[in-house]
Write an enzyme that holds these catalytic residues in place. Structure first.
Site, mmCIF file in Angstrom:
data_model
loop_
_atom_site.group_PDB
_atom_site.id
_atom_site.type_symbol
_atom_site.label_atom_id
_atom_site.label_comp_id
_atom_site.label_asym_id
_atom_site.label_seq_id
_atom_site.Cartn_x
_atom_site.Cartn_y
_atom_site.Cartn_z
ATOM 1 N N ARG A 93 -8.482 -0.129 5.102
ATOM 2 C CA ARG A 93 -7.634 0.887 4.480
ATOM 3 C C ARG A 93 -6.330 0.272 3.985
ATOM 4 N NH1 ARG A 93 -5.809 4.898 8.309
ATOM 5 N NH2 ARG A 93 -4.430 5.124 6.545
ATOM 6 N N ASP A 145 5.157 0.450 11.990
ATOM 7 C CA ASP A 145 3.924 -0.166 11.502
ATOM 8 C C ASP A 145 3.780 -1.633 11.926
ATOM 9 O OD1 ASP A 145 3.091 2.176 10.377
ATOM 10 O OD2 ASP A 145 3.506 1.602 8.302
ATOM 11 N N ARG A 178 1.105 14.482 13.433
ATOM 12 C CA ARG A 178 1.861 14.088 12.230
ATOM 13 C C ARG A 178 1.924 15.293 11.307
ATOM 14 N NH1 ARG A 178 -0.270 8.305 10.167
ATOM 15 N NH2 ARG A 178 1.551 8.383 8.826
ATOM 16 N N CYS A 193 -4.851 13.042 13.836
ATOM 17 C CA CYS A 193 -4.633 11.654 13.462
ATOM 18 C C CYS A 193 -4.520 10.837 14.737
ATOM 19 C CB CYS A 193 -3.349 11.593 12.658
ATOM 20 S SG CYS A 193 -2.705 9.966 12.437
ATOM 21 N N LYS A 245 0.834 -1.208 0.000
ATOM 22 C CA LYS A 245 0.000 0.000 0.000
ATOM 23 C C LYS A 245 0.869 1.259 0.000
ATOM 24 C CE LYS A 245 -1.524 1.635 4.088
ATOM 25 N NZ LYS A 245 -1.197 3.044 4.356
ATOM 26 N N ASN A 246 1.902 1.253 0.840
ATOM 27 C CA ASN A 246 2.716 2.468 0.972
ATOM 28 C C ASN A 246 3.637 2.721 -0.218
ATOM 29 O OD1 ASN A 246 1.459 3.007 3.336
ATOM 30 N ND2 ASN A 246 3.209 2.560 4.665
HETATM 31 C C1 UD1 Z 1 4.805 6.764 6.433
HETATM 32 C C2 UD1 Z 1 3.890 5.590 6.235
HETATM 33 C C3 UD1 Z 1 3.349 5.089 7.565
HETATM 34 C C4 UD1 Z 1 4.498 4.804 8.521
HETATM 35 C C5 UD1 Z 1 5.453 5.983 8.607
HETATM 36 C C6 UD1 Z 1 6.715 5.671 9.400
HETATM 37 C C7 UD1 Z 1 2.941 5.999 4.043
HETATM 38 C C8 UD1 Z 1 1.745 6.363 3.251
HETATM 39 N N1 UD1 Z 1 2.783 5.994 5.375
HETATM 40 O O1 UD1 Z 1 4.029 7.802 7.030
HETATM 41 O O2 UD1 Z 1 2.589 3.902 7.339
HETATM 42 O O3 UD1 Z 1 3.991 4.542 9.804
HETATM 43 O O4 UD1 Z 1 5.873 6.386 7.292
HETATM 44 O O5 UD1 Z 1 7.375 4.587 8.861
HETATM 45 O O6 UD1 Z 1 3.975 5.684 3.510
HETATM 46 N N2 UD1 Z 1 7.508 14.418 10.605
HETATM 47 C C9 UD1 Z 1 7.648 15.768 10.882
HETATM 48 N N3 UD1 Z 1 7.383 16.660 9.890
HETATM 49 C C10 UD1 Z 1 6.999 16.278 8.635
HETATM 50 C C11 UD1 Z 1 6.860 14.903 8.358
HETATM 51 C C12 UD1 Z 1 7.118 13.999 9.370
HETATM 52 O O7 UD1 Z 1 7.998 16.137 11.993
HETATM 53 O O8 UD1 Z 1 6.770 17.129 7.789
HETATM 54 C C13 UD1 Z 1 7.775 13.418 11.668
HETATM 55 C C14 UD1 Z 1 6.529 12.615 12.060
HETATM 56 O O9 UD1 Z 1 5.750 13.295 13.019
HETATM 57 C C15 UD1 Z 1 7.135 11.344 12.603
HETATM 58 C C16 UD1 Z 1 8.391 11.172 11.725
HETATM 59 O O10 UD1 Z 1 8.637 12.433 11.133
HETATM 60 O O11 UD1 Z 1 7.536 11.512 13.930
HETATM 61 C C17 UD1 Z 1 8.268 10.131 10.632
HETATM 62 O O12 UD1 Z 1 7.058 10.319 9.940
HETATM 63 P P1 UD1 Z 1 6.933 10.064 8.372
HETATM 64 O O13 UD1 Z 1 8.052 9.189 7.911
HETATM 65 O O14 UD1 Z 1 6.752 11.357 7.690
HETATM 66 O O15 UD1 Z 1 5.566 9.255 8.276
HETATM 67 P P2 UD1 Z 1 4.583 9.298 7.050
HETATM 68 O O16 UD1 Z 1 5.363 9.561 5.820
HETATM 69 O O17 UD1 Z 1 3.418 10.163 7.368
#
Ligand code: UD1
Length: 423
Positions: A396, A304, A121, A116, A22-23
């Protein structure tokens, strides 16, 4: 709302085929916006998030057809660049359309994802990166607006490695003028999968899967074919499901290299793990040992898979410490597991799990996708019946989960709201 009804106690045995990730499918679908021509994608999981991304692309004016596990997308014509709140609120990953829209069409308006269940996030790193590429970003009325004539390559340092942030910026930089270097990029296999697809369509990207990704912008991307990689989290979920029942489960069509940290932990807990090319067999003794787990970015242990492993540790011998370092408040499954008799203490971002001899079935409710998977796993080993409510979270991200678990010998069925009302 549908619920899953599980009667615990059956030992899971046999083979289960892993679906596409999915990701990976989500950013790959979003990336179709970057070029004209036809994109033909296979091994696309038929899960609700993927269908939502398809809907979003259709709203933009793309032609999308999705039959079985094959999706065909044409984005020659785009007549809207707005991702509405109603869709974005159901799927945070909608933000993945921001980079491609502004890179190819010069503008994008995407609803801010908002709250969320697994904690704050933010998308600040996505926005800061796009601003570095020259996009004019503003936040108004709950929407992110990005505008740019043509993005310009830049050096971007990510404070935290972010998966979708890296993907958004890699896609946007593919069409920028000049060179972009993404430093402290995320290294997840899904990022390599997206880069492979972009490269096949004419993008010039080096270093995906390492800390630094270099992207030489090109004028345009063409269409292309791609087979989505197997879902490492779905794979790990079925292995954990087998393991909690003392079972013997083989996952097929997977990439064992992507599962290394999960397999190491299962083996440390006492399971016998056998790897063959695209198959992994996990044979589990009656009771596993408690182990410590710390979630990290790839290649560390995936956040995850945290809830599924916590479920497993609830019945393991001894005490386990599970530390969550990726997301704050990703412990929504804990209260529900306690209702099934689990002994779990929360200490900040750590869980101290003392393994019990048994869990008891109970009605439980999950608040996010992986927490739901953790509860299903606990239900498979609990005495009596467990009802997991709010199944839409599972839908989902898991393709036909009840069918796949039944194929391994689990007693699980989906009850729709109407049937529930009558029974
Ligand atoms: C993706 C995955 C999700 C998984 C996560 C971590 C998808 C669609 N989803 O989510 O299933 O749980 O990676 O492996 O691929 N952060 C910030 N600022 C930002 C973005 C992120 O501070 O702009 C922080 C987040 O709060 C978190 C960390 O970075 O603590 C990692 O998050 P991130 O890798 O961005 O997760 P997603 O990409 O949302």
């Amino acid at each position: 709302m549908d619920r899953m009804v599980i009667t615990g106690g059956n030992r899971l045995c046999g083979e289960v085929r892993v679906s596409g990730a999915k990701n990976s499918a989500l950013p790959i679908l979003a990336s179709t916006i970057l070029g004209g021509g036809e994109c033909v994608l296979t091994n696309v999981p038929r899960v609700v998030d993927v269908l939502t991304m398809g809907k979003l692309l259709s709203i933009f004016g793309a032609e999308v057809s999705h039959e079985g596990n094959r999706a065909v997308v044409k984005t020659d014509v785009i007549d809207s660049t707005e991702a509405p709140y109603d869709l974005v609120k159901t799927m945070r990953a909608s933000v993945l359309t921001l980079g491609p829209l502004v890179a190819r069409w010069g503008k994008a308006k995407v609803s801010l994802p908002g709250g969320c269940a697994i904690g704050s996030r933010p998308v600040n790193l996505h926005l800061a990166g796009l601003a570095k590429l020259g996009a004019d970003i503003s936040l108004e009325h709950g929407y992110i607006t990005a505008k740019a004539k043509r993005l310009k390559g830049a050096r971007i340092y990510c404070d935290t490695p972010t998966v979708t942030g890296t993907e958004n910026l890699m896609m946007a930089a593919s069409l920028a003028e000049g060179t972009t270097v993404l430093e402290n990029a995320a290294k997840e296999p899904e990022i390599i999968d997206l880069a492979d697809f972009l490269i096949r369509r004419g993008a010039r990207i080096e270093g995906a899967g390492t800390d630094d990704i270099t992207i030489e912008g090109v004028r345009e991307l063409r269409g292309g074919d791609h087979e989505v990689i197997p879902d490492r989290i779905e794979a790990g979920t079925y292995l954990a499901a087998g393991a909690i029942t003392g079972g013997d489960v083989t996952i097929t069509h997977c990439r064992p290299a992507h599962l290394e940290s999960v397999l190491m932990k299962l083996s440390e807990a006492g399971a016998d793990v056998r790897i063959e090319k695209e198959r992994v067999r996990v044979m589990t003794p009656e009771r596993l040992r408690g182990i410590d787990i710390k979630t990290l970015t790839y290649p560390g242990f995936p956040t995850d898979m945290q809830a599924q492993m916590v479920a497993l540790m609830c019945l393991a011998e001894g005490t386990s410490v599970v530390t969550e370092t990726v997301f704050e408040s990703r412990f929504m499954h804990v209260e529900e597991l306690r209702r099934m008799g689990a002994d779990i203490r929360v200490e900040g971002n750590r869980l101290v799990v003392t393994g019990r001899q048994s869990l008891t079935g109970a009605p439980v409710m999950a608040s996010d996708l992986r927490a739901s998977a953790g509860l299903i796993i606990a239900g498979l080993a609990a005495d009596g019946t467990t009802e997991v409510q709010r199944v839409y979270h599972l839908d989902r991200g898991y393709e036909r989960i009840e069918e796949k678990l039944r194929g391994l010998g689990a007693k699980i069925e989906r009850r729709s709201a109407e049937i529930a009302a009558l029974s």
